[in-house]
Design an enzyme around this catalytic site. Structure first.
Site, PDB file in Angstrom:
ATOM      1  N   ALA A  32      33.585  42.532  37.600  1.00  0.00           N
ATOM      2  CA  ALA A  32      32.525  43.063  36.735  1.00  0.00           C
ATOM      3  C   ALA A  32      31.766  44.233  37.370  1.00  0.00           C
ATOM      4  CB  ALA A  32      31.560  41.932  36.385  1.00  0.00           C
ATOM      5  N   ARG A  44      26.503  37.908  37.621  1.00  0.00           N
ATOM      6  CA  ARG A  44      25.497  37.297  38.485  1.00  0.00           C
ATOM      7  C   ARG A  44      24.205  38.101  38.550  1.00  0.00           C
ATOM      8  NH1 ARG A  44      28.839  33.274  40.848  1.00  0.00           N
ATOM      9  NH2 ARG A  44      30.831  33.810  39.961  1.00  0.00           N
ATOM     10  N   HIS A 128      41.922  37.803  32.597  1.00  0.00           N
ATOM     11  CA  HIS A 128      41.024  37.020  31.741  1.00  0.00           C
ATOM     12  C   HIS A 128      41.085  37.478  30.277  1.00  0.00           C
ATOM     13  CE1 HIS A 128      38.345  35.698  35.380  1.00  0.00           C
ATOM     14  NE2 HIS A 128      39.427  34.953  35.240  1.00  0.00           N
ATOM     15  N   CYS A 136      45.022  34.062  16.126  1.00  0.00           N
ATOM     16  CA  CYS A 136      44.786  32.867  15.309  1.00  0.00           C
ATOM     17  C   CYS A 136      44.994  31.600  16.138  1.00  0.00           C
ATOM     18  CB  CYS A 136      45.732  32.864  14.112  1.00  0.00           C
ATOM     19  SG  CYS A 136      45.560  31.379  13.104  1.00  0.00           S
ATOM     20  N   CYS A 163      46.285  32.703   7.357  1.00  0.00           N
ATOM     21  CA  CYS A 163      46.741  31.316   7.161  1.00  0.00           C
ATOM     22  C   CYS A 163      45.561  30.357   7.027  1.00  0.00           C
ATOM     23  CB  CYS A 163      47.637  30.890   8.329  1.00  0.00           C
ATOM     24  SG  CYS A 163      46.724  30.398   9.817  1.00  0.00           S
ATOM     25  N   SER A 201      33.902  42.811  42.858  1.00  0.00           N
ATOM     26  CA  SER A 201      34.071  41.385  42.520  1.00  0.00           C
ATOM     27  C   SER A 201      33.362  40.519  43.543  1.00  0.00           C
ATOM     28  CB  SER A 201      35.552  41.002  42.470  1.00  0.00           C
ATOM     29  OG  SER A 201      35.665  39.616  42.190  1.00  0.00           O
TER      30      SER A 201
HETATM   31  N1  APR Z   1      29.461  48.695  42.593  1.00  0.00           N
HETATM   32  C1  APR Z   1      29.984  47.764  43.429  1.00  0.00           C
HETATM   33  N2  APR Z   1      29.742  46.444  43.296  1.00  0.00           N
HETATM   34  C2  APR Z   1      28.936  46.066  42.279  1.00  0.00           C
HETATM   35  C3  APR Z   1      28.339  46.993  41.390  1.00  0.00           C
HETATM   36  C4  APR Z   1      28.626  48.371  41.584  1.00  0.00           C
HETATM   37  N3  APR Z   1      28.134  49.311  40.803  1.00  0.00           N
HETATM   38  N4  APR Z   1      27.582  46.306  40.498  1.00  0.00           N
HETATM   39  C5  APR Z   1      27.705  45.009  40.824  1.00  0.00           C
HETATM   40  N5  APR Z   1      28.514  44.849  41.898  1.00  0.00           N
HETATM   41  C6  APR Z   1      28.968  43.621  42.557  1.00  0.00           C
HETATM   42  C7  APR Z   1      27.941  42.519  42.572  1.00  0.00           C
HETATM   43  O1  APR Z   1      27.152  42.639  43.736  1.00  0.00           O
HETATM   44  C8  APR Z   1      28.827  41.269  42.570  1.00  0.00           C
HETATM   45  O2  APR Z   1      29.104  40.818  43.882  1.00  0.00           O
HETATM   46  O3  APR Z   1      30.048  43.136  41.777  1.00  0.00           O
HETATM   47  C9  APR Z   1      30.127  41.740  41.921  1.00  0.00           C
HETATM   48  C10 APR Z   1      30.362  41.168  40.536  1.00  0.00           C
HETATM   49  O4  APR Z   1      30.565  39.790  40.677  1.00  0.00           O
HETATM   50  P1  APR Z   1      30.663  38.828  39.403  1.00  0.00           P
HETATM   51  O5  APR Z   1      29.554  39.162  38.461  1.00  0.00           O
HETATM   52  O6  APR Z   1      30.804  37.449  39.898  1.00  0.00           O
HETATM   53  O7  APR Z   1      31.978  39.351  38.686  1.00  0.00           O
HETATM   54  P2  APR Z   1      33.474  38.948  38.940  1.00  0.00           P
HETATM   55  O8  APR Z   1      33.792  38.848  40.383  1.00  0.00           O
HETATM   56  O9  APR Z   1      34.268  39.867  38.072  1.00  0.00           O
HETATM   57  O10 APR Z   1      33.485  37.515  38.308  1.00  0.00           O
HETATM   58  C11 APR Z   1      34.682  36.968  37.934  1.00  0.00           C
HETATM   59  O11 APR Z   1      33.494  35.356  36.588  1.00  0.00           O
HETATM   60  O12 APR Z   1      32.188  34.541  34.850  1.00  0.00           O
HETATM   61  C12 APR Z   1      33.445  34.868  35.294  1.00  0.00           C
HETATM   62  O13 APR Z   1      35.237  35.332  33.862  1.00  0.00           O
HETATM   63  C13 APR Z   1      34.108  35.915  34.417  1.00  0.00           C
HETATM   64  O14 APR Z   1      35.685  37.634  34.994  1.00  0.00           O
HETATM   65  C14 APR Z   1      34.497  37.009  35.392  1.00  0.00           C
HETATM   66  C15 APR Z   1      34.611  36.216  36.657  1.00  0.00           C
HETATM   67 ZN    ZN Z   2      46.960  32.009  11.389  1.00  0.00          ZN
END
Ligand code: APR
Ligand code: ZN
Length: 254
Positions: A32, A44, A128, A136, A163, A201
């Protein structure tokens, strides 16, 4: 800090660029954090993230969708519409450039926002799922995502298939099996991955984060520390939109 990690920020950028330049099969793994600079909050983030909203978190499951689809769609559709309107930022573009120039073999993403493809990345594994269409629950036929938008506007949620079955987003909710792209990505990584570029991540969500373990070595670019920093060859704490174009420029300038 793993052996060989350097404290100097400029040296870390060079080291990351050098690893990528020398790699024969490099992949990016994104979360994210690669999309926050496109206006999409990560999971988060205090106040805006899913994890700070227990009610929303409890709705993000396959059971919640089946039990109360109107509540589910009312909760998530407005934010998904924002995802669909978002534009790629310099981090997405740098990753697309690195693939176009033959440095990256593909991008594995946990994000459902579709921004890697929008930025021009060609080989994208969306472990994901994505928001390009609905599927459907009964007959598995797909439908345009706009069907959900129309149902929201007309007060006829949940969207229905021809359907009569309920149309659902093609995303992985908590408690559900991973998207087919997860197995495809794993099969690719089994063929070899000498460098994994991990961008934005928290590396706290499994099984997605386990894919990083298939790489011979990995580089982490994240605003804050992650549980795998100590095993990374290079760790850069900074924003993806700032760091990724700098790394791409270094790699591509040689
Ligand atoms: N640059 C670098 N890092 C960043 C930035 C940025 N601009 N903005 C946020 N972050 C970092 C945050 O500090 C955090 O550690 O990105 C990380 C995002 O972590 P999560 O929000 O946990 O996202 P992710 O690792 O994709 O989570 C995985 O969790 O809820 C589930 O399915 C959902 O795909 C998601 C999965
Ligand atoms: Zn259908």
């Amino acid at each position: 800090m793993a052996a060989g990690q350097t404290k100097n920020a400029a040296a870390r950028l060079f080291q990351a660029a050098e690893l990528l330049r020398q790699a024969s099969r490099a992949y990016a793994f994104t979360g994210a954090g690669v999309s926050t600079e496109s206006g999409i909050p990560d999971f988060r983030a205090p106040g805006t993230g899913l994890w700070s909203n227990p009610e929303l978190l409890s709705l993000a499951t396959g059971d919640a969708l089946r039990q109360d689809p109107v509540r589910f769609y009312s909760a998530f559709l407005p934010q998904w519409l924002r995802y669909r309107k978002a534009e790629p930022n310099p981090a997405h573009k740098a990753l697309a450039d690195l693939e176009a120039k033959g440095i990256l073999s593909g991008v594995i993403t946990q994000n459902i926002d579709g921004l890697h493809r929008k930025a021009g990345s060609q080989t994208v594994y969306e472990v994901h799922g994505h928001l390009r269409h609905l599927v459907c629950s009964d007959c598995c036929e797909t439908a345009n995502f706009e069907v959900a938008v129309a149902a929201l506007q007309q007060g006829t949620l949940p969207p229905r298939c021809r359907c009569g079955g309920m149309l659902r987003p093609d995303v992985v909710l908590f408690g559900e099996t991973m998207a087919p792209d997860f197995d495809r990505a794993m099969a690719e990584l089994h063929q070899g991955c000498d460098v994994m570029l991990v961008v934005g991540s928290s590396l706290k969500v499994f099984p997605a984060a386990s894919l990083v373990g298939f790489a011979d070595c990995f580089i982490i670019i994240n605003l804050e520390p992650t549980p795998l920093d100590h095993r990374a060859a290079v760790v850069i704490h900074g924003s993806a939109g700032d760091v990724m174009p700098r790394i791409a420029a270094l790699v591509l300038s040689q």
